[in-house]
Design a protein around this motif. Sequence first.
Motif: not given
Length: 133
Positions: A67-88
Amino acid sequence: MSKMKLKIASILLVFGFSFGMVTDVTTNLLPQTTTTAQASTKLTASQKKQIAKINASLSKKQMAAKNWIAYHESSYSYRAVNGNCYGRYQLLKSYLHGNLSPVNQEKVANSYVKGRYGTWTKAKKYWQSHHWY
């Protein structure tokens, strides 16, 4: 000739600093397009059940690290996009093989972390020192 080089270097330095300040100001003024946890995908009861089953073998400590990683990577969003990276968990889209569903993201994230780090706590420790995992 060296005075000319110094003048050119000074101009470039001033220009570079000014451009950096302008981009920093516009970044702070323009609306952000990141997806927050509140705006993320609503999970169905079936998806929640499947995700719970996928994560059932993780201890509380491992789930906390995940959960800590999910928060820091995407704020828990399954739809977050950053270049070629996607999701939670900001996985490479190629890892998801075209299936961007939350259930697949959970499955693939667990597999990725197990293969690369062994545990979510080790992945979190790596993230803390490198700001990615």
